[in-house]
Design an enzyme around this catalytic site. Structure first.
Site: not given
Ligand code: DGJ
Length: 748
Positions: A483, A553
């Site tokens: 991430d 997300d």
């Molecule tokens: C952003 C990601 O896109 C989410 O899926 C998740 O992993 C969060 N970060 C976790 O902090």
């Protein structure tokens, strides 16, 4: 197998992804030719011809880019265009494959440099070339100084996609400052009826397809953020004509393989010529090139389709799967995953994750991924990033017991990491406050309470590689979700001289790629997902080193239809992760059935991210059934040819996608209804891309077809007559598979 037989099969495969193969004369490795008499280079592959010549000024001048023309047709020698007026010199009016800024160039240059004596004039002339297999390298040199540029063309025989890049070499005795460096300039046939498509977005709202006429002036697509960004994606498509549609018409397209700040300019010049230049973003950029050193640009891929933007997408999808991904040419299908983020957020612990893993395994999930929260003092997003040790309160016995349990349930295990970031509240930051981007003495802006580690520093690079190495060598991990949750601010690098600091835009990305490359070499069984708060780092550069991406997300299944539609213009569903999450969705407080959510996600690489502790037995039963159905079509969905039959864009009440297996033995359609109105039935669905002569049996995955629908019919029937889907109501969905059969007896 005879060569002719192989060619026939190839022709069928390539026709299925919209590639014309006139005569199939060229063999891989024999697609590039140079005509000594006209001094024209010519690349013919995948139904595309790309030609340019050495003109009378010794500059490289585009000649043609479009559908493949016969080998017997000779292109005339390139000749410079005349001065249009005293305001528009020949240098500016003549399109150029790779122009230095100098000699009165007023359009976008590919390269702009400053020499220490104040000279900023750069005029690049042809010196020599080599053709080796599918690669053409041309050496250019400044008319006076020893500044050399090698420009590269690598052609993909199947799709005709050409990858272009440049290597700039300083053979002078003093440093040279590079102020702008593009990978390539693409020139389109002269015309005024072009329109540009590109992708825009923001966090949780990525992948919006934009379309606008190309008018005189310049459109800039870019990221100044240090990484690819959600806001623009480094992809473009240009259509010709008044009414181009999804499946017909000329389309030129391109994508930049770079995960740092980037820029693509689309320019219609004063003589109505369209040029597209892309590479490093020149904003806040400078690169000091010492004597004897080289700077290599990213690769800018370009292609052409005569089958509309649908054909262009299929070419790119096929190219990504066969040539870009680390597992190319035959990437493994994406497993069905479970991800803990939306269910538990930071509150992960061993019993909680095991309970979810047991439920996930019961519905057919193949990979269990524990997301954020397992390390350091990570209770929320205020602390812990940078401290990559297992949190003992949450996992008193380390990760092993949980990983063993996941394995015993028949799944492999994946782990979330965010290697490039640090919370100021962390041991790492307390020990190494100098490791983050900063301008000495200035504030350090936090976003999500975190700062960006300067990965351009080799000590930071080593720290990141070593902690990942440690985790992977001590745990049986099959997958990393990598991430990256903010963009850069104050990108200072005080440890190096002021005139070297802006090289951070290049060196950071090189070190990122280097770590990924090294990890893949050491742990070839580990797959990696590129995530950046959703779809903030998706490009052909990162895709060369990762196996899948997290597009957004936003997991609202209705929003996802549009997000996935936009994503598919540039990237294959084979890397597009899509989770089924809880209802109502957090993004829109919208309620949908579990079946609707599954069918939305089944158009990509399926995952589940819901809190399974809250599911009813009926929801488990539906999930199990649909995951099993998905496994029966996933090869087609992930690696087949995508047809966007009805787009969900522009407020459409309905949307339909179809995927067809490369061998055409299977098709699958997913149909969605936002809300029926005035009692109108669902519009008839006309399939595409099937083999007209094969017979296909239709089976419902979910939902019903009109009662008079035959069980078995020919490809031509499904494509010409179409099918009527029985669907009314709000947020309804249906899916059907079409499998080729050798007989027509419906009872079989
Ligand atoms: C952003 C990601 O896109 C989410 O899926 C998740 O992993 C969060 N970060 C976790 O902090």
């Amino acid at each position: 197998m005879t060569r002719i037989h192989t060619r026939v099969i190839q022709a069928a495969l390539f026709a299925s992804i919209g590639i014309c193969t006139p005569g199939l004369v060229a063999q891989a490795g024999n697609d590039i030719h140079f005509d000594e008499s006209s001094k024209v280079f010519r690349i013919d592959a995948g139904g595309v011809t790309y030609a340019f010549g050495i003109n009378d000024l010794d500059e490289l001048q585009p000649v043609y880019w479009g559908g493949q023309v016969s080998g017997g047709d000779k292109f005339a020698a390139a000749t410079k265009k005349p001065e249009a007026a005293s305001f528009d010199s020949s240098v500016t009016t003549t399109p150029n494959e790779y122009a230095g800024w100098g000699a009165g160039l007023f359009v976008e240059p590919a390269l702009k440099v400053s020499f220490p004596d104040g000279n900023r004039d750069l005029v690049l002339h042809y010196v020599s070339h080599t053709i080796k297999g599918d690669e053409l390298t041309i050496t250019l040199k400044d008319v006076e100084r020893d500044l050399f540029v090698e420009i590269h063309y690598v052609v993909d025989h199947e799709t005709g996609i050409v990858g272009r890049s440049a290597v700039i070499e300083n053979r002078t005795k003093t440093p040279v400052t590079i102020e702008e460096a593009a990978a390539a300039t693409w020139s389109l046939p002269r015309g005024t009826d072009y329109s540009l498509r590109y992708l825009t977005g923001r966090w949780a709202g990525e992948w919006n397809l934009q379309k606008q006429a190309i008018r005189p002036g310049e459109t800039v697509l870019e990221s100044k953020r240090g990484s690819t960004g959600h806001q623009n994606n480094p992809w473009f498509a240009i259509e010709r004509g008044e009414h181009p549609d999804e499946e017909s018409g000329d389309v030129w397209f391109g994508a930049l393989a770079w995960s740092g700040s980037w820029r693509i300019t689309v320019e219609q010049d004063q003589l109505q010529q369209v040029r597209v230049t892309g590479g490093f973003n020149p904003f806040d950029f400078s690169y000091k090139l010492l004597p004897g050193k080289q700077l290599e640009t990213p690769v800018f891929y370009g292609g052409y389709s005569r089958h509309g933007v649908g054909g262009a997408s299929r070419l790119l999808h096929h190219f990504e799967l066969a040539k870009i991904l680390p597992q190319a040419p035959k990437p493994k299908p994406r497993p069905v995953i479970y991800n803990s983020w939306e269910a538990t957020e930071f509150a992960v612990n061993e019993p909680g994750q095991v309970a979810l893993a047991e439920k996930a395994a019961s519905i057919g999930v193949e990979r269990f991924v524990m997301d954020d929260g397992w390390f350091g003092q990570r209770k929320d997003d205020h602390a812990g990033l940078g401290d990559w040790y297992v949190n003992k309160e949450k996992f008193p016995n380390g990760l092993k017991p949980m990983i063993d349990k996941v394995h015993s349930l028949g799944m492999d295990f994946g782990l979330w990491v965010e290697p490039e970031m640090v919370n100021p509240d962390s041991d790492l930051y307390r020990k190494h406050p100098d490791w983050v981007f900063n301008f000495t003495g200035r504030p350090r802006s936090e976003q999500r309470n975190q700062l960006v580690l300067n990965l351009a520093r080799n000590d930071v690079r080593d720290y990141v590689f070593n902690f990942l190495d440690e985790i992977l060598s001590h745990n049986q991990i099959a997958f990393l979700k990598w991430d990256y949750n903010r963009n850069w601010s104050e990108p200072g690098w005080p440890a190096v001289a002021p005139d070297e600091q802006k090289a951070v835009y290049v060196e950071y990305v090189h070190n990122l790629y280097g770590i990924l490359r090294e990890l893949r070499a050491k742990y070839p069984q580990v797959e990696i997902e590129s995530c950046s708060g959703g779809g903030g780092r998706v490009d052909l550069g990162i895709l060369g080193l990762t196996d899948e991406v997290w597009p957004s997300d936003n997991t609202d299944p209705f929003d996802r239809l549009r997000i996935q539609d936009g994503f598919s213009y540039a990237y294959t569903p084979g890397v597009m992760m899509a989770w089924v999450t809880d209802s109502p969705s957090w993004a829109n407080i919208r309620s949908t059935t579990v079946a609707y959510r599954f069918l939305s996600s089944m158009q990509g690489s399926l995952g589940v991210g819901a809190n399974l502790n809250k599911w009813t037995p009926a929801e488990f039963a539906t999930a199990k059934e649909l995951i099993s159905a998905y496994k029966g079509v996933r090869e087609t969905v992930q690696h087949g040819s995508l047809y966007r039959l009805v787009s969900p864009r522009d407020g459409s009440e309905v949307s339909v996608t179809e995927s067809v297996a490369i061998d055409k033995k299977q098709g699958v359609i997913f149909a969605f209804l936002h809300s029926s109105q005035m009692g109108y039935p669902f519009p008839r669905v006309f399939l595409r891309g099937l083999d007209a002569k094969l017979n296909y049996r239709v089976t419902s995955i979910a939902g019903a077809l009109a009662k008079d629908t035959p069980v078995v019919a020919s490809g031509s029937y499904w494509m010409s007559h179409g099918v009527d889907v029985e669907m009314r109501g709000d947020f309804q969905a249906a899916a059907f598979r079409f499998d080729s059969v050798t007989d027509t007896n419906p009872s079989h």
